[in-house]
Design an enzyme around this catalytic site. Sequence first.
Site: not given
Ligand code: ARG
Length: 405
Positions: A15, A95, A124, A176
């Site tokens: 991406d 993040r 995110d 993922s």
């Molecule tokens: N659901 C979790 C969170 O929001 C994990 C997210 C994983 N993020 C990703 N870009 N694959 O903290």
Amino acid sequence: MPRRKIAVAYSGGLDTSVMVKWLSDKYDADIITVTGVLGPTAELDGLEEKALKTGAAKAHIVDLQEEFISNFAFKALKAGALYEGVYPMATAIGRPLLVKLLVDVAIAQGADTVAHGCTGKGNDQVRFEVGIQSLAPHLNILAPLRFWEFKSREEEIDYALEHDIPIKVTKKSPYSIDENLWGIAIECGVLEDPGIEPPEDAYQLTTNPKSAPRESEMILIEIDNGVPIKLNDCFYSSAELVKTLNRIGGKHGIGRMDLIENRVVGIKSREVYEAPAAVILHKAHYELEKLVLDKETFRYKQDISNKVANLIYDGLWYSPLFKGLMAFVDSTQETVTGKVVLELYKGNITVLSRTSPYSLYNKELATYTADDTFDHKASDGFLKIYGLPYKMLTLVKNSLIEEAK
Ligand code: ARG
């Protein structure tokens, strides 16, 4: 006129690789890639070269592992922040630090725009964009995945091949994965059906508890003002301590989680996590708090833990409320100093002992032997007064019933 500059949060995956080329063409801009390293990852090999080959004008790669654990993960640890009571939030805690780096580089390089590779239905994007707005409200934000023309991974691969963008053509994992030192999140593929047990190949870091060693392992964790500093009597840096605990805990099958979780955007998702060090450290830290915090502070802090977890999960790390609650948390940590011994065995953690110079446990008060110094008679008066509201309530209720007869 100098060309416009866009700073891109870059991982080197498909991406963000496609994004670099796509943005530089669409916006006729110089692309500066920004990568914060929050844990050991294979993607780092040749990352700078890859970014430049993809068309970036500059590539910034910064190792943030110590800062991540000391100033971000250990803050959440002190707060006891576990989302929905369980998830240690490796992704959510990482993040805000990546946002800080992105914004710092954008400002230093004179970029007026930043871009990220988050999708339109995840958490995110929220963490990135609320963080950016909080730290640098003048920056424009682009989230190409929410509006570009590619409808599938295959279309992105075609674009990459057409434009000579170097991408790894390894067999794609069906999952993922987002990984840093505090833990790993595994999504997609068969995991999208919460009615199906996660297959063994979903787990990346931990041994299946059933095949973990038959010998248990004892570990001694030493905590100073809420911060873990020693493991088995040796000092470690924050990141090294977490790495070591991930290895030891992972071997014993500690830290696997299979959760249904409420996302910020309102949907429920099924998430599989592995976080051996985070789970071990939260357990040790909480155990020590039980020993040293007075009753009211301990009880109140449970509500604060939950609130802090929600703020972190919801992308509000840089909010005034987070800052204020963390000031409370820090004041509670002044006596969270001591040692906790844990036993790790086939996915389980048992607390064996805890000691602290600030321990509020008093054996003479707690004992049921002749050494007891607790004033049992004092409970007479205490209970007369403490039970008074309920006694009155029932007396009044009964007299009303009598009157109504
Ligand atoms: N659901 C979790 C969170 O929001 C994990 C997210 C994983 N993020 C990703 N870009 N694959 O903290």
